[in-house]
Enzyme design. Sequence first.
Site, PDB file in Angstrom:
ATOM      1  CD  GLU A   3      -1.065  -6.467   5.195  1.00 27.61           C
ATOM      2  OE1 GLU A   3      -0.770  -6.701   4.018  1.00 27.61           O
ATOM      3  OE2 GLU A   3      -1.225  -5.313   5.643  1.00 27.61           O
ATOM      4  CB  CYS A  29      -0.971  -0.059   1.171  1.00 24.72           C
ATOM      5  SG  CYS A  29      -2.445   0.920   0.856  1.00 24.72           S
ATOM      6  CG  HIS A  61      -3.300  -3.715   3.202  1.00 23.99           C
ATOM      7  ND1 HIS A  61      -2.329  -3.230   4.049  1.00 23.99           N
ATOM      8  CD2 HIS A  61      -3.944  -2.635   2.707  1.00 23.99           C
ATOM      9  CE1 HIS A  61      -2.392  -1.904   4.077  1.00 23.99           C
ATOM     10  NE2 HIS A  61      -3.365  -1.512   3.267  1.00 23.99           N
TER      11      HIS A  61
HETATM   12  N1  GLN Z   1      -2.037   6.656   2.992  1.00 22.63           N
HETATM   13  C1  GLN Z   1      -2.115   5.914   1.782  1.00 22.63           C
HETATM   14  C2  GLN Z   1      -3.485   6.012   1.129  1.00 22.63           C
HETATM   15  O1  GLN Z   1      -4.447   6.359   1.759  1.00 22.63           O
HETATM   16  C3  GLN Z   1      -1.751   4.470   2.025  1.00 22.63           C
HETATM   17  C4  GLN Z   1      -2.738   3.746   2.883  1.00 22.63           C
HETATM   18  C5  GLN Z   1      -2.225   2.434   3.398  1.00 22.63           C
HETATM   19  O2  GLN Z   1      -1.028   2.175   3.361  1.00 22.63           O
HETATM   20  N2  GLN Z   1      -3.092   1.602   3.917  1.00 22.63           N
HETATM   21  O3  GLN Z   1      -3.629   5.715  -0.009  1.00 22.63           O
END
Ligand code: GLN
Length: 600
Positions: A527, A398, A525
């Site tokens: 994970e 992310c 994600h």
């Molecule tokens: N802050 C970034 C976004 O909102 C990444 C979010 C995250 O890593 N979950 O896109």
Amino acid sequence: MKYVLVTGGVVSGLGKGVTASSIGVLLKACGLRVTSIKIDPYLNTDAGTMSPFEHGEVFVLDDGGEVDLDLGNYERFLDIKLTRDNNITTGKIYQHVIAKERKGDYLGKTVQVVPHVTDAIQDWIERVAVIPVDGEEDPADVCVIELGGTIGDIESAPFIEALGQFSYRVGPGNFCLVHVSLVPVLNVVGEQKTKPTQHSVKGLRGLGLTPDILACRSTKPLEDNVKEKLAQFCHVPLEYIFTLYDVPNIWRIPLLLKDQKAHLAISKVLNLASILNEPSLGEWTSRAELCDNLHVPVRIAVVGKYTGLSDAYLSVLKALLHASVACRKKLVVDWVPACDLEKETEKENPDAYKAAWKLLKGVDGILVPGGFGDRGVEGKILAAKYARENKIPFLGICLGMQIAVIEFARSVLSLQDANSTEFNPETKHPCIIFMPEGSKTHMGGTMRLGSRKSIFNVKDSKSAKLYENKSFVDERHRHRYEVNPDMVERLEKAGLSFAAKDETGKRMEIIELPNHPFFIGAQFHPEFKSRPGKASPLFLGLIAASCGELDTVLNPASAHQHSISNGPTNIFINGTSKKSPNGLADVRYNNGYCNGLYTR
Ligand code: GLN
């Protein structure tokens, strides 16, 4: 439907969540279908707006629910998928009751905690308990309900009252209360003290709940006379008192419960004896027994913002563990505070700066997890640059993917000012931009959340191979910002590969650097869907690359002929596992990085 309620007494942090999940595992091993509900008595509607510093990570479900990390425990232990409604909060209940009041559903009545809030809680539990899990058509047989907090907390009072009423609503034989308590040992005399548990059970009874089973946390198994005392003062029969003593890893908890015949006690309370099989926990046993035998380390740096609290990255840690176990390596995690890698720190705190870089330079692989806010972002960018230039295996998740794109734009495209508009709204080269699916003004539940498709579009990419050359994967998302579609062509021409995109082709899901041993970023994600025995493919790739064994993983044909490292068991590859010649399961578990019991 049968219900097992798990409450906690004396102190918080006893591992109620792991105990509740382990009870679920044990019942599942007896042939029952198990679901679970976590009650969090805070006023937040969901965990989405809570700081990982305070509460640990926000776990994300398929349906986009942002929930307590214990739901992650349940999904991993029981290998099921839950919904946002499986996490009840005070906020959700009150929202529901107030909405009904506005609609006029209680017209003429005074709306009160008892009966309106308590009824709403009971109705919610009954409604959610019958949602089938695990792709089944029928509802589960047993619902394990974990009540967050400690008995006596002011905010849990309506839930305690509701659960007391609920035990009558469902009737005897359908409700079993397991109270998790602490039996401390005083160092001076080495005596196991029962008083805190006595008090906590008294408190529970005073609130109208009667414990059927006591699960006592202690350093060693309870002495017989201690159990007798507890039985006498807490009015719980001896054979319904169990010790959850300290063990080297949490996989042993279901086994501890089984060895003490907890399934028989629960089945007696719930009248389940006739349908209960002997628990089959072969795989768990092998895993627990093998877990301590991993010796060859794989060192991974996690470069993040919340490195002071490992719960803030719990699922990342678990996914790293599942992958390390699959590669039969002992996981060692080096937590690198991202801001310590920055030039500023060099001036202000040179020791911290040196220590951070020393750590980073000593690892086999680097992971930059998700995150919000600009603190430490430059440090993460430096970590990605170091990994790219020095050909160190890298996985960006992310935000970790976004900073890798920023780094690439700055270093390779020479766009010094390249940035995300999250961190610099004025940047001339916005390579990461705000691409909301939800609201631009509200923070709660407005991100691109939950399961979305990523479609592979680059032949022979490592990520596609890791995902068994599927045409697409469904992984969970939680973000607002994404790679700027207008810059994709430039980045691509400079050598950054966009291996997977969403269905519209506008949202970039996976990046890869082809001329690198392993450099992958995912907007999602991975994970959250990793399981013991079913490691997440991208994590498996990172760990395998970090121990120089990626080829074996990418080429299962050769891996099937030889074990990935010496020893009796085979590596778990791409969702299929192979039994070892000596009959041991394919999975090993170790807790090398976290000491003691009940690190979730
Ligand atoms: N802050 C970034 C976004 O909102 C990444 C979010 C995250 O890593 N979950 O896109």
